[in-house]
Enzyme design. Structure first.
Site, PDB file in Angstrom:
ATOM      1  N   SER A   1       1.866  13.413  -6.049  1.00  0.00           N
ATOM      2  CA  SER A   1       2.297  12.827  -7.599  1.00  0.00           C
ATOM      3  C   SER A   1       2.320  15.070  -7.639  1.00  0.00           C
ATOM      4  CB  SER A   1       1.373  12.519  -8.459  1.00  0.00           C
ATOM      5  OG  SER A   1       0.165  12.916  -8.564  1.00  0.00           O
TER       6      SER A   1
ATOM      7  N   ASP B   1      -4.063  13.302  -0.288  1.00  0.00           N
ATOM      8  CA  ASP B   1      -2.819  12.744  -0.073  1.00  0.00           C
ATOM      9  C   ASP B   1      -2.380  12.749   1.118  1.00  0.00           C
ATOM     10  OD1 ASP B   1      -2.520   9.596  -2.211  1.00  0.00           O
ATOM     11  OD2 ASP B   1      -1.811  10.849  -3.267  1.00  0.00           O
TER      12      ASP B   1
ATOM     13  N   LYS C   1      -6.273   9.933   1.535  1.00  0.00           N
ATOM     14  CA  LYS C   1      -6.043   8.706   0.880  1.00  0.00           C
ATOM     15  C   LYS C   1      -4.329   7.985   1.560  1.00  0.00           C
ATOM     16  CE  LYS C   1      -3.720   8.185  -3.712  1.00  0.00           C
ATOM     17  NZ  LYS C   1      -2.579   7.756  -3.297  1.00  0.00           N
TER      18      LYS C   1
ATOM     19  N   GLU D   1      -2.941   0.600  -8.430  1.00  0.00           N
ATOM     20  CA  GLU D   1      -1.897   1.032  -8.767  1.00  0.00           C
ATOM     21  C   GLU D   1      -1.676  -0.374  -9.717  1.00  0.00           C
ATOM     22  OE1 GLU D   1       0.069   4.781  -7.848  1.00  0.00           O
ATOM     23  OE2 GLU D   1       1.216   4.829  -9.621  1.00  0.00           O
TER      24      GLU D   1
END
Ligand code: KIV
Length: 298
Positions: A59, A97, A127, A197
């Site tokens: 993100s 990530d 991740k 999510e």
């Protein structure tokens, strides 16, 4: 001897809670508190607060780098931020990530890139998004070499073009069944925890009850074993999206606007800096001689 650059901080190597600690907390009914983090200074603050995990989320592509989605961020950009967070987080687990196209091609590339996050970045796990046959196979390879993996299901931002935008996933019986099945596949593949999510509350709660590994919800309701949010969202810093599931704890944009407006005003009116409190004085006893030196140049 390895020529790979290591994280700068000596404390980065200190023992800290492992991925097993997450599972233990689930067993004890303790909710996991996790948050994204992208830089050293923020990591220093968060590290003192007893969080269970800091995620260097991709993100950051949007919140830090200004891309319109998460697809453009590269392994090198993610590593740059991971190293900074690891230098600041001296006791908290840091998970990085894996960005788009760093693991999807094949397991050899995936293992190499996952290894870079551990070896160069100093992260304690990675991740990966999704649970296709290909991703499950890749996760098994990454786990097999001893790298903890966190899974991510529901709305998976790296598949935004397939999912058709920021959409809740698992709203029908068929898609909910698929989520259950994917969650179980990921657990069997060896993931340590699972991010859910934008999944309906009921679906996320049932998955959480079914799995031994903890679920970490974002827009997935209160039945998950823990929660995660994007730090820029909870601090009210990133104003370009305002998902329903975000709770803003601090109006940073207003506070920053107010502070910088005052700063500008102080400079323009000559109130900043204060020569006595915010600058350095020449010895008073030699001011006459200083003036004389200056006049030599006149
Ligand atoms: O990239 C990210 O920040 C994430 C969290 C939202 C889970 O994947």
């Amino acid at each position: 001897m390895s020529t790979v650059a290591r994280p700068q901080s000596a404390q980065a190597a200190k023992a800290r809670p492992s991925q097993d600690a997450l599972r233990k907390k689930k067993k004890q009914g303790e909710r996991l508190v996790t948050l994204t983090c992208y830089d050293y200074t923020t990591a220093r603050i968060l590290d003192e607060l007893g969080l269970d995990m800091l995620l260097v989320g991709d993100s950051l592509a949007m919140t830090v780098l200004g891309y319109s989605d998460t697809l453009s961020v590269t392994v090198d950009e993610m590593l740059h931020h991971t190293k900074a967070v690891v230098r600041g987080a001296r006791q908290t687990m840091v998970v990085a990530d894996m960005p788009f196209m760093s693991y999807q091609v094949d397991h050899v590339e995936a293992v190499k890139n996952a290894g870079r996050f551990i070896q160069e970045g100093g992260a304690h796990g990675v991740k990966l998004e999704g649970a296709t046959e290909r991703v499950i196979n890749i996760i098994q390879h990454v786990v097999e070499i001893g790298i903890p993996v966190i899974g991510h299901l529901g709305f998976t931002p790296q598949s935004i073009h397939t999912l058709g935008g920021f959409r809740v996933q698992g709203k029908t019986l068929d898609t909910a069944r698929r989520l259950f099945s994917d969650a179980i596949k990921l657990q069997n593949a060896g993931v340590s925890a699972l991010v859910l999510e934008m999944v309906p509350v009921e679906v996320a709660a049932l998955i959480s009850r079914k799995l031994d590994i903890p679920t970490i919800g974002i827009g997935a309701g209160n039945g998950c074993d823990g929660q995660i949010l994007v730090i820029d969202d909870i601090l009210g810093r990133y104003g370009e999206l305002s998902p329903r599931f975000v709770r803003t704890y601090m109006p940073s944009r207003d506070l920053v606007t107010h502070a910088i407006t005052e700063y500008a005003e102080d400079i323009r009116t000559g109130r900043f800096p204060d020569n006595d409190a915010e600058a350095f004085r020449f010895p008073e006893s030699a001011l006459g001689e200083l003036q004389a030196v200056f006049e030599e140049f006149a």
